[in-house]
Write a protein that holds these residues in place. Structure first.
Motif, mmCIF file in Angstrom:
data_model
loop_
_atom_site.group_PDB
_atom_site.id
_atom_site.type_symbol
_atom_site.label_atom_id
_atom_site.label_comp_id
_atom_site.label_asym_id
_atom_site.label_seq_id
_atom_site.Cartn_x
_atom_site.Cartn_y
_atom_site.Cartn_z
ATOM 1 N N LEU A 1 44.786 37.749 45.411
ATOM 2 C CA LEU A 1 45.580 37.245 43.913
ATOM 3 C C LEU A 1 45.483 37.306 43.584
ATOM 4 N N GLU A 2 44.078 37.640 42.715
ATOM 5 C CA GLU A 2 42.837 37.948 41.967
ATOM 6 C C GLU A 2 43.491 39.542 41.572
ATOM 7 N N GLU A 3 42.815 40.053 42.355
ATOM 8 C CA GLU A 3 42.876 41.993 42.417
ATOM 9 C C GLU A 3 44.606 42.215 41.964
ATOM 10 N N GLN A 4 45.419 41.113 43.004
ATOM 11 C CA GLN A 4 46.997 41.693 42.834
ATOM 12 C C GLN A 4 46.930 41.756 41.037
ATOM 13 N N THR A 5 46.943 40.676 40.779
ATOM 14 C CA THR A 5 46.330 40.730 39.522
ATOM 15 C C THR A 5 46.113 40.752 38.207
ATOM 16 N N ALA A 6 44.567 41.980 38.780
ATOM 17 C CA ALA A 6 44.199 42.472 37.606
ATOM 18 C C ALA A 6 45.119 43.904 38.087
ATOM 19 N N ASP A 7 45.714 44.448 39.195
ATOM 20 C CA ASP A 7 45.921 45.402 38.562
ATOM 21 C C ASP A 7 47.709 45.188 37.978
ATOM 22 N N LEU B 1 40.967 30.092 52.533
ATOM 23 C CA LEU B 1 40.610 29.738 51.099
ATOM 24 C C LEU B 1 40.292 31.200 49.904
ATOM 25 N N VAL B 2 38.947 31.345 49.807
ATOM 26 C CA VAL B 2 38.286 32.308 49.095
ATOM 27 C C VAL B 2 38.341 34.143 49.048
#
Length: 237
Positions: A231-237, A224-225
């Motif tokens: 997902l967080e990296e994709q959102t940051a991009d 899960l982590v």
């Protein structure tokens, strides 16, 4: 007002209080289940007016239910904005799984130590229920049965303070279970992950039971982590 009238008045107030509390609890139950099943997705905004209309309850009753869910970590109250369903970050998941691992490893070890003096029917039923719903591939039911198995082990530990601490984070644990199970290939994998721990408890092998509980949490945590970080990296991009 006569004594009889006064008693009747007090009884009426008492019944109103019970009914009101019941509505609060029922509203929290409905919203909790919708959040845990992702029917209301993480990050969704919740408004008292809309929920009151949908549930047929007063805004005050809905507000009390939302405060309960805030205490459970499932809802966040945003100043000047309202309410939102809590979003699980990679760090949140790491914190919950490391805490859960400690609590559940202790519980599994203690349950195994006491196995020779316990009625293990509750453990057997919980594991059988998990196997049944896994074969039916009902994702929400699997998450419920998964948590129920771990809860049964915590109860078998016979440790009141451990159980109290577990209860504080149990709804967040349920959220983690639902999220991590959604990333696992199938129901048989979930069964296979739990079987060694259950068998170790039944055998009275405390060391192995605790180790299997830690390993189970470590595997779910890594899965899960890693997913949430991506997902967080994709959102940051």
């Amino acid at each position: 007002m006569t004594i009889v009238d006064n008693r009747q008045f007090c009884y009426s107030i008492f019944m109103i209080a019970i009914i009101k509390r019941s509505f609060d609890v029922q509203a929290a139950d409905v919203l909790r289940q919708q959040i845990l099943s992702a029917a209301i997705p993480a990050g969704s905004r919740l408004t008292e007016v809309r929920l009151a209309g949908e549930l047929g309850l007063s805004r005050a009753t809905v507000r009390t239910a939302l405060h309960q869910l805030v205490n459970e970590g499932l809802v966040v109250q945003v100043p000047y904005t309202g309410w939102e369903v809590a979003t699980l970050t990679a760090h949140d998941a790491w914190e919950l799984f490391t805490l859960r691992s400690s609590l559940e490893a202790l519980a599994a070890g203690l349950a195994a130590q006491r196995a020779g003096t316990l009625d293990l029917d509750a453990l057997d039923r919980a594991f059988e229920d998990l196997q049944t719903v896994c074969r039916r591939r009902n994702r929400a039911a699997i998450a419920d049965a998964d948590f129920a198995l771990h809860e049964a082990i915590v109860k078998l530990a016979g440790h009141g303070r451990l159980r109290a601490q577990y209860r504080i984070v149990e709804q967040q644990i349920r959220m983690c279970i639902a999220s991590s199970n959604a990333l696992i290939g199938g129901g048989q994998s979930i069964i296979d992950e739990h079987r060694p721990m259950v068998e170790a408890i039944r055998a009275g092998d405390a060391e192995s039971a605790a180790r299997f509980a830690r390993d189970h949490n470590a595997e779910a945590s890594d899965l899960l982590v890693t997913h949430l970080k991506r997902l967080e990296e994709q959102t940051a991009d």
